[in-house]
Design a protein around this motif. Structure first.
Motif, PDB file in Angstrom:
ATOM      1  N   ASN A  77       0.977  -1.035  -0.178  1.00 33.63           N
ATOM      2  CA  ASN A  77       0.043  -0.085   0.087  1.00 33.63           C
ATOM      3  C   ASN A  77       0.920   1.471  -0.022  1.00 33.63           C
ATOM      4  O   ASN A  77       0.499   2.174   0.771  1.00 33.63           O
ATOM      5  CB  ASN A  77      -1.053   0.171   1.176  1.00 33.63           C
ATOM      6  CG  ASN A  77      -2.252  -0.404   0.873  1.00 33.63           C
ATOM      7  OD1 ASN A  77      -2.611  -1.107  -0.025  1.00 33.63           O
ATOM      8  ND2 ASN A  77      -3.323   0.097   1.721  1.00 33.63           N
ATOM      9  N   THR A  78       1.866   1.178  -0.787  1.00 33.10           N
ATOM     10  CA  THR A  78       2.969   2.455  -0.587  1.00 33.10           C
ATOM     11  C   THR A  78       3.063   2.785  -2.121  1.00 33.10           C
ATOM     12  O   THR A  78       3.254   2.041  -3.137  1.00 33.10           O
ATOM     13  CB  THR A  78       4.144   2.026   0.024  1.00 33.10           C
ATOM     14  OG1 THR A  78       3.873   1.519   1.206  1.00 33.10           O
ATOM     15  CG2 THR A  78       5.292   3.106  -0.022  1.00 33.10           C
ATOM     16  N   VAL A  79       3.334   4.177  -2.247  1.00 29.48           N
ATOM     17  CA  VAL A  79       3.526   4.896  -3.354  1.00 29.48           C
ATOM     18  C   VAL A  79       4.850   5.357  -3.520  1.00 29.48           C
ATOM     19  O   VAL A  79       5.299   6.097  -2.184  1.00 29.48           O
ATOM     20  CB  VAL A  79       2.384   5.800  -3.870  1.00 29.48           C
ATOM     21  CG1 VAL A  79       2.959   6.663  -5.177  1.00 29.48           C
ATOM     22  CG2 VAL A  79       1.006   5.203  -4.076  1.00 29.48           C
ATOM     23  N   TYR A  80       5.521   5.380  -4.443  1.00 24.37           N
ATOM     24  CA  TYR A  80       7.090   5.887  -4.124  1.00 24.37           C
ATOM     25  C   TYR A  80       7.276   7.064  -5.488  1.00 24.37           C
ATOM     26  O   TYR A  80       6.454   6.974  -6.741  1.00 24.37           O
ATOM     27  CB  TYR A  80       8.176   4.857  -4.722  1.00 24.37           C
ATOM     28  CG  TYR A  80       8.172   3.968  -3.468  1.00 24.37           C
ATOM     29  CD1 TYR A  80       7.432   2.375  -3.710  1.00 24.37           C
ATOM     30  CD2 TYR A  80       8.873   4.023  -2.311  1.00 24.37           C
ATOM     31  CE1 TYR A  80       7.519   1.771  -2.828  1.00 24.37           C
ATOM     32  CE2 TYR A  80       8.876   2.711  -1.524  1.00 24.37           C
ATOM     33  CZ  TYR A  80       8.083   1.817  -1.607  1.00 24.37           C
ATOM     34  OH  TYR A  80       8.165   0.909  -0.670  1.00 24.37           O
ATOM     35  N   LEU A  81       8.031   8.037  -5.334  1.00 24.38           N
ATOM     36  CA  LEU A  81       8.494   8.947  -6.249  1.00 24.38           C
ATOM     37  C   LEU A  81      10.231   8.971  -6.162  1.00 24.38           C
ATOM     38  O   LEU A  81      10.597   9.504  -5.144  1.00 24.38           O
ATOM     39  CB  LEU A  81       7.855  10.490  -5.942  1.00 24.38           C
ATOM     40  CG  LEU A  81       8.255  11.539  -6.889  1.00 24.38           C
ATOM     41  CD1 LEU A  81       7.517  11.117  -8.303  1.00 24.38           C
ATOM     42  CD2 LEU A  81       8.078  12.770  -6.467  1.00 24.38           C
ATOM     43  N   GLN A  82      10.764   8.494  -6.921  1.00 20.85           N
ATOM     44  CA  GLN A  82      12.011   8.387  -7.280  1.00 20.85           C
ATOM     45  C   GLN A  82      12.245   9.683  -8.150  1.00 20.85           C
ATOM     46  O   GLN A  82      12.016   9.977  -9.236  1.00 20.85           O
ATOM     47  CB  GLN A  82      12.583   7.253  -8.061  1.00 20.85           C
ATOM     48  CG  GLN A  82      14.033   7.160  -8.430  1.00 20.85           C
ATOM     49  CD  GLN A  82      14.785   6.942  -7.246  1.00 20.85           C
ATOM     50  OE1 GLN A  82      14.310   6.182  -6.285  1.00 20.85           O
ATOM     51  NE2 GLN A  82      16.072   7.574  -6.992  1.00 20.85           N
ATOM     52  N   MET A  83      13.287  10.296  -7.498  1.00 21.91           N
ATOM     53  CA  MET A  83      13.742  11.634  -7.963  1.00 21.91           C
ATOM     54  C   MET A  83      15.267  11.635  -8.313  1.00 21.91           C
ATOM     55  O   MET A  83      16.102  11.626  -7.585  1.00 21.91           O
ATOM     56  CB  MET A  83      13.375  12.874  -6.871  1.00 21.91           C
ATOM     57  CG  MET A  83      12.011  13.207  -6.266  1.00 21.91           C
ATOM     58  SD  MET A  83      11.806  14.269  -4.976  1.00 21.91           S
ATOM     59  CE  MET A  83      12.213  15.835  -5.829  1.00 21.91           C
ATOM     60  N   ASN A  84      15.346  11.800  -9.387  1.00 21.14           N
ATOM     61  CA  ASN A  84      16.822  11.713 -10.126  1.00 21.14           C
ATOM     62  C   ASN A  84      16.966  12.935 -10.776  1.00 21.14           C
ATOM     63  O   ASN A  84      16.247  13.722 -11.431  1.00 21.14           O
ATOM     64  CB  ASN A  84      16.977  10.822 -11.161  1.00 21.14           C
ATOM     65  CG  ASN A  84      16.835   9.346 -10.604  1.00 21.14           C
ATOM     66  OD1 ASN A  84      17.073   8.903  -9.506  1.00 21.14           O
ATOM     67  ND2 ASN A  84      16.515   8.437 -11.426  1.00 21.14           N
ATOM     68  N   ASN A  85      18.395  13.406 -10.801  1.00 20.13           N
ATOM     69  CA  ASN A  85      18.923  14.698 -11.254  1.00 20.13           C
ATOM     70  C   ASN A  85      17.941  15.757 -10.692  1.00 20.13           C
ATOM     71  O   ASN A  85      17.421  16.653 -11.591  1.00 20.13           O
ATOM     72  CB  ASN A  85      19.052  14.454 -12.753  1.00 20.13           C
ATOM     73  CG  ASN A  85      19.851  15.647 -13.371  1.00 20.13           C
ATOM     74  OD1 ASN A  85      20.683  16.364 -12.695  1.00 20.13           O
ATOM     75  ND2 ASN A  85      19.581  16.040 -14.507  1.00 20.13           N
ATOM     76  N   PRO A  86      17.873  15.890  -9.677  1.00 19.91           N
ATOM     77  CA  PRO A  86      17.028  17.305  -9.144  1.00 19.91           C
ATOM     78  C   PRO A  86      17.659  18.444  -9.441  1.00 19.91           C
ATOM     79  O   PRO A  86      18.795  18.678  -9.796  1.00 19.91           O
ATOM     80  CB  PRO A  86      16.865  17.070  -7.549  1.00 19.91           C
ATOM     81  CG  PRO A  86      18.286  16.435  -6.988  1.00 19.91           C
ATOM     82  CD  PRO A  86      18.588  15.232  -8.451  1.00 19.91           C
ATOM     83  N   LYS A  87      16.696  19.375  -9.576  1.00 23.01           N
ATOM     84  CA  LYS A  87      17.059  20.801  -9.973  1.00 23.01           C
ATOM     85  C   LYS A  87      16.709  21.892  -8.753  1.00 23.01           C
ATOM     86  O   LYS A  87      15.913  21.644  -7.959  1.00 23.01           O
ATOM     87  CB  LYS A  87      16.495  21.311 -11.227  1.00 23.01           C
ATOM     88  CG  LYS A  87      16.989  20.545 -12.213  1.00 23.01           C
ATOM     89  CD  LYS A  87      16.295  20.872 -13.630  1.00 23.01           C
ATOM     90  CE  LYS A  87      16.560  19.916 -14.653  1.00 23.01           C
ATOM     91  NZ  LYS A  87      15.914  20.476 -15.957  1.00 23.01           N
ATOM     92  N   PRO A  88      17.366  23.075  -8.682  1.00 26.11           N
ATOM     93  CA  PRO A  88      16.991  23.988  -7.742  1.00 26.11           C
ATOM     94  C   PRO A  88      15.641  24.273  -7.447  1.00 26.11           C
ATOM     95  O   PRO A  88      14.911  24.238  -6.503  1.00 26.11           O
ATOM     96  CB  PRO A  88      17.746  25.153  -7.885  1.00 26.11           C
ATOM     97  CG  PRO A  88      18.925  24.627  -8.564  1.00 26.11           C
ATOM     98  CD  PRO A  88      18.395  23.403  -9.341  1.00 26.11           C
TER      99      PRO A  88
END
Length: 123
Positions: A77-88
């Motif tokens: 019951n889990t949702v993920y958000l993988q954030m790669n190469n983030p920006k300001p």
């Protein structure tokens, strides 16, 4: 009744990565849409990405396409958000929301929200 709890926020350097989690309690139907939004002071909550719980169709804002990935693990019951190469510009408080009516990029249509988790680009 549904409760959503986000985790995984923090400092991230440009070029790095971060994974946010949203754990949901309560009944999640296959038609449910789980969305990730973000908000900075003085601005409205902005749609980032989302996923249809049953079929797994994903949706992204243009600003994060190719960098962020949304996924879910039904058994957890889990949702993920993988954030790669983030920006300001990705610095914000990130919220997950639940919408029982299907895909929506509009925050006001969501019935449930988590408490939010802060993501800060440290570059």
């Amino acid at each position: 009744q549904v409760q959503l709890v986000e985790s995984g926020g923090g400092l991230v350097e440009s070029g790095g990565s971060l994974r946010l989690s949203c754990a949901a309690s309560g009944r999640i139907y296959s038609s449910t849409f789980m969305g990730w939004f973000r908000q900075v002071p003085g601005k409205e909550r902005e749609f980032v990405a989302g996923i249809r719980w049953g079929v797994g169709n994903t949706y992204y804002a243009d600003s994060v396409k190719g960098r962020f990935t949304v996924s879910r693990v039904s058994a957890e019951n889990t949702v993920y958000l993988q954030m790669n190469n983030p920006k300001p510009d990705d610095t914000a408080v990130y919220y997950c929301g639940l919408e029982r009516g299907g895909y929506s990029p509009v925050a006001s249509s969501y019935e449930y929200w988590g408490q939010g988790t802060q993501v800060t680009d440290s570059s």
